[in-house]
Design a protein around this motif. Structure first.
Motif, PDB file in Angstrom:
ATOM      1  N   GLU A   1      24.208  12.523  15.566  1.00 55.83           N
ATOM      2  CA  GLU A   1      22.925  11.621  15.783  1.00 55.83           C
ATOM      3  C   GLU A   1      23.576  10.264  16.287  1.00 55.83           C
ATOM      4  O   GLU A   1      23.081   9.603  17.248  1.00 55.83           O
ATOM      5  CB  GLU A   1      22.167  11.357  14.878  1.00 55.83           C
ATOM      6  CG  GLU A   1      20.772  10.546  14.565  1.00 55.83           C
ATOM      7  CD  GLU A   1      20.113  10.162  13.468  1.00 55.83           C
ATOM      8  OE1 GLU A   1      20.846  10.458  12.388  1.00 55.83           O
ATOM      9  OE2 GLU A   1      19.039   9.959  13.610  1.00 55.83           O
ATOM     10  N   ALA A   2      24.656   9.675  15.453  1.00 58.61           N
ATOM     11  CA  ALA A   2      24.946   8.353  15.609  1.00 58.61           C
ATOM     12  C   ALA A   2      25.837   8.212  17.217  1.00 58.61           C
ATOM     13  O   ALA A   2      25.620   7.331  17.803  1.00 58.61           O
ATOM     14  CB  ALA A   2      26.031   7.901  14.570  1.00 58.61           C
TER      15      ALA A   2
ATOM     16  N   VAL B   1      21.477  -0.229  12.860  1.00 62.58           N
ATOM     17  CA  VAL B   1      20.622   1.233  12.711  1.00 62.58           C
ATOM     18  C   VAL B   1      21.835   2.101  12.313  1.00 62.58           C
ATOM     19  O   VAL B   1      21.384   3.001  11.435  1.00 62.58           O
ATOM     20  CB  VAL B   1      20.239   1.754  14.166  1.00 62.58           C
ATOM     21  CG1 VAL B   1      19.472   3.153  14.072  1.00 62.58           C
ATOM     22  CG2 VAL B   1      18.831   0.589  14.550  1.00 62.58           C
ATOM     23  N   LEU B   2      22.832   2.193  12.845  1.00 58.70           N
ATOM     24  CA  LEU B   2      23.716   3.149  12.548  1.00 58.70           C
ATOM     25  C   LEU B   2      24.574   3.024  11.312  1.00 58.70           C
ATOM     26  O   LEU B   2      24.916   3.934  10.643  1.00 58.70           O
ATOM     27  CB  LEU B   2      25.366   2.960  13.703  1.00 58.70           C
ATOM     28  CG  LEU B   2      24.770   3.667  14.996  1.00 58.70           C
ATOM     29  CD1 LEU B   2      25.917   3.503  15.853  1.00 58.70           C
ATOM     30  CD2 LEU B   2      24.205   4.702  15.238  1.00 58.70           C
TER      31      LEU B   2
ATOM     32  N   MET C   1      30.851   4.437  11.318  1.00 59.84           N
ATOM     33  CA  MET C   1      29.416   4.524  11.622  1.00 59.84           C
ATOM     34  C   MET C   1      29.215   5.760  12.837  1.00 59.84           C
ATOM     35  O   MET C   1      28.010   6.019  13.053  1.00 59.84           O
ATOM     36  CB  MET C   1      29.096   3.366  12.106  1.00 59.84           C
ATOM     37  CG  MET C   1      28.901   2.155  11.075  1.00 59.84           C
ATOM     38  SD  MET C   1      28.442   0.766  11.765  1.00 59.84           S
ATOM     39  CE  MET C   1      29.425  -0.519  10.624  1.00 59.84           C
TER      40      MET C   1
ATOM     41  N   THR D   1      28.720  11.242  13.098  1.00 56.03           N
ATOM     42  CA  THR D   1      27.561  12.200  13.256  1.00 56.03           C
ATOM     43  C   THR D   1      27.092  12.435  14.596  1.00 56.03           C
ATOM     44  O   THR D   1      27.150  11.481  15.417  1.00 56.03           O
ATOM     45  CB  THR D   1      26.319  11.979  12.223  1.00 56.03           C
ATOM     46  OG1 THR D   1      25.574  10.853  12.989  1.00 56.03           O
ATOM     47  CG2 THR D   1      26.786  11.623  10.847  1.00 56.03           C
TER      48      THR D   1
ATOM     49  N   LEU E   1      22.975   8.213  19.773  1.00 59.45           N
ATOM     50  CA  LEU E   1      22.297   6.972  19.907  1.00 59.45           C
ATOM     51  C   LEU E   1      23.189   5.641  20.506  1.00 59.45           C
ATOM     52  O   LEU E   1      22.922   4.937  21.211  1.00 59.45           O
ATOM     53  CB  LEU E   1      22.082   6.425  18.363  1.00 59.45           C
ATOM     54  CG  LEU E   1      20.854   6.977  17.685  1.00 59.45           C
ATOM     55  CD1 LEU E   1      20.748   6.528  16.352  1.00 59.45           C
ATOM     56  CD2 LEU E   1      19.654   6.408  18.486  1.00 59.45           C
TER      57      LEU E   1
ATOM     58  N   THR F   1      21.945  -1.897  17.533  1.00 57.90           N
ATOM     59  CA  THR F   1      22.315  -0.463  17.066  1.00 57.90           C
ATOM     60  C   THR F   1      23.445  -0.149  15.911  1.00 57.90           C
ATOM     61  O   THR F   1      23.431   0.760  15.252  1.00 57.90           O
ATOM     62  CB  THR F   1      22.692   0.278  18.575  1.00 57.90           C
ATOM     63  OG1 THR F   1      21.692   0.220  19.583  1.00 57.90           O
ATOM     64  CG2 THR F   1      23.199   1.723  18.441  1.00 57.90           C
TER      65      THR F   1
ATOM     66  N   GLU G   1      22.889   1.702   8.814  1.00 59.07           N
ATOM     67  CA  GLU G   1      21.980   2.299   7.723  1.00 59.07           C
ATOM     68  C   GLU G   1      21.992   3.499   7.538  1.00 59.07           C
ATOM     69  O   GLU G   1      21.754   4.174   6.533  1.00 59.07           O
ATOM     70  CB  GLU G   1      20.515   1.685   8.094  1.00 59.07           C
ATOM     71  CG  GLU G   1      19.521   1.849   7.168  1.00 59.07           C
ATOM     72  CD  GLU G   1      18.335   0.908   7.236  1.00 59.07           C
ATOM     73  OE1 GLU G   1      18.342   0.278   8.195  1.00 59.07           O
ATOM     74  OE2 GLU G   1      17.150   1.257   6.847  1.00 59.07           O
ATOM     75  N   LYS G   2      22.018   4.260   8.605  1.00 62.09           N
ATOM     76  CA  LYS G   2      22.049   5.966   8.872  1.00 62.09           C
ATOM     77  C   LYS G   2      23.229   6.444   7.970  1.00 62.09           C
ATOM     78  O   LYS G   2      23.027   7.162   7.214  1.00 62.09           O
ATOM     79  CB  LYS G   2      22.110   6.436  10.084  1.00 62.09           C
ATOM     80  CG  LYS G   2      20.575   6.229  10.704  1.00 62.09           C
ATOM     81  CD  LYS G   2      20.651   6.826  12.178  1.00 62.09           C
ATOM     82  CE  LYS G   2      19.486   6.831  12.858  1.00 62.09           C
ATOM     83  NZ  LYS G   2      18.195   7.452  12.175  1.00 62.09           N
ATOM     84  N   ALA G   3      24.304   5.412   8.245  1.00 64.45           N
ATOM     85  CA  ALA G   3      25.662   5.717   7.443  1.00 64.45           C
ATOM     86  C   ALA G   3      25.710   5.542   6.049  1.00 64.45           C
ATOM     87  O   ALA G   3      26.844   5.668   5.272  1.00 64.45           O
ATOM     88  CB  ALA G   3      26.959   5.669   8.268  1.00 64.45           C
ATOM     89  N   ARG G   4      24.690   4.651   5.558  1.00 62.02           N
ATOM     90  CA  ARG G   4      24.731   3.909   4.123  1.00 62.02           C
ATOM     91  C   ARG G   4      26.121   3.133   4.176  1.00 62.02           C
ATOM     92  O   ARG G   4      26.831   3.111   3.159  1.00 62.02           O
ATOM     93  CB  ARG G   4      24.581   5.135   3.121  1.00 62.02           C
ATOM     94  CG  ARG G   4      23.433   5.722   3.135  1.00 62.02           C
ATOM     95  CD  ARG G   4      23.407   6.711   1.913  1.00 62.02           C
ATOM     96  NE  ARG G   4      22.431   7.828   2.152  1.00 62.02           N
ATOM     97  CZ  ARG G   4      21.109   7.795   1.890  1.00 62.02           C
ATOM     98  NH1 ARG G   4      20.417   6.655   1.669  1.00 62.02           N
ATOM     99  NH2 ARG G   4      20.338   8.851   2.210  1.00 62.02           N
TER     100      ARG G   4
END
Ligand code: 2ND
Ligand code: ZN
Length: 335
Positions: free
Chosen positions: A78-79, A31-32, A73, A76, A82, A28, A34-37
């Motif tokens: 969403e993060a 994933v986080l 990370m 948000t 998750l 996870t 990547e979402k947060a760049r």
């Protein structure tokens, strides 16, 4: 006869002390990130190095260093959702039936979220986790001990917002110093006045007096509380007041709350009648699971099933469950 790892894993469990931001699985975290760049190491070995407590940790402050890596990370909704869902999936693997997940809302506002939005996102993830994994949970909100009274008060005020659900209690976390509890007396008096269930990190850094101060100011549970081993004359008071210690063997060794396993006071306190419970504190930072913690205690002290069932009963009784949650789980834990 010693219980096997499989038998220990399958025992029904309650976990009272687990930090969300210290317990996000590596998958996870990828994933986080990547979402947060946010760029993170590609190899699992290098990533593990960043997200687990350093082996050289000499103190609680060293132990807390990995949190700086993961917090960016978790900014948000969403993060946060998750992360909470991921933690419930991990709890399921440990046969946890109920878990209290703690976090500090103020640490998740750097991306513009309000404190309330942070809490809503986490509890949404917990609810989804319950729907998919049948693990019940509540959130505990932490104030950080380095924060100002005004800042922490904003967290306490969240409890007065009627629309927040599954928010069950308050805690203070972060670096510990002698006498810190009394510095927050004004906040803790407000917590008591409002009837907010209270657990406090105390006695993690050799400061046994912090444990007694925490009890004095209304805590019914103590995060760690290891230092109380040095004040046996106070154990009767803990027993009398049904104070419950949320102990976390791996974490307590990493933070040097204790120097080595032989000196871990879990069995001594249990045998004396103090209500001790077993927790991970931080699954990822401590690189552990609740099953690992059970295995450690079984190895160190030769505990049988009756001990683990009694400890789970202590956790059930001390939990900040709703009446409905308590009724649903009573048959399993009040045997
Ligand atoms: O064991 C701990 N003691 C004190 N503070 C802690 C511990 N584990 C995590 N924390 C802090 C770091 C986190 O960012 C914060 C909220 O979960 O709580
Ligand atoms: Zn903790």
């Amino acid at each position: 006869m010693c219980l096997s790892r499989t038998e220990l894993n399958q025992l029904p469990k309650i976990e009272l002390h687990c930090h969300l931001d210290g317990s996000i699985s590596m998958a996870t975290i990828r994933v986080l990130a990547e979402k947060a760049r946010i760029s993170i190491p590609e190899s699992d070995e290098a990533l593990r190095f960043k997200i687990t407590a350093p082996e050289s940790a000499e103190s609680l402050l060293d132990y807390l260093a990995p949190f700086d890596f993961v917090l960016p990370m978790l900014q948000t909704q969403e993060a946060l959702e998750l992360a909470a869902y991921d933690l419930i999936a991990q709890a399921k693997a440990d046969h946890v039936r109920y878990i209290e997940v703690r976090f500090a809302p103020t640490l998740h506002t750097a991306g513009g979220l309000s404190l309330e939005q942070v809490v809503v996102a986490v509890t949404k993830g917990l609810a989804k986790g319950e729907a998919d994994f049948a693990v019940k949970s509540n959130a505990l909100l932490c104030g950080m001990r380095h924060e100002s009274v005004d800042t922490i008060m904003k967290v306490v005020d969240l409890f007065s917002k009627g629309e927040l659900t599954h928010v069950a209690g308050f805690d203070l976390a972060g670096g510990e110093a002698d006498g810190y509890v009394s510095d927050f007396a004004s906040i803790l008096e407000m917590v008591k006045e409002r009837g907010i269930p209270l657990t406090l990190h105390a006695g993690e850094c050799g400061c046994a007096q912090n444990v007694m101060d925490a009890i004095e100011l209304g805590a019914t549970r103590i995060g760690h509380g290891v230092a109380i081993k040095d004040m046996p004359d106070k154990w009767a008071e803990l027993i009398d007041k049904k104070i419950t210690l949320e102990m976390a063997p791996t974490s307590n060794i990493q933070t040097k709350a204790i120097d080595k396993a032989e000196n871990y006071p879990f069995k001594t306190l249990f045998d004396a009648g103090v209500r001790v419970t077993i927790n991970t504190d931080n699954r990822t930072v401590s690189d552990t699971t609740l099953t690992d913690e059970y295995v450690k205690l079984a190895d160190w002290f030769g505990f049988d099933e009756a001990v683990f069932r009694q400890v789970a009963r202590y956790a059930f009784e001390a939990s900040f469950m709703s009446p409905q949650q308590r009724a649903d789980l009573a048959d399993e834990f009040m045997l």
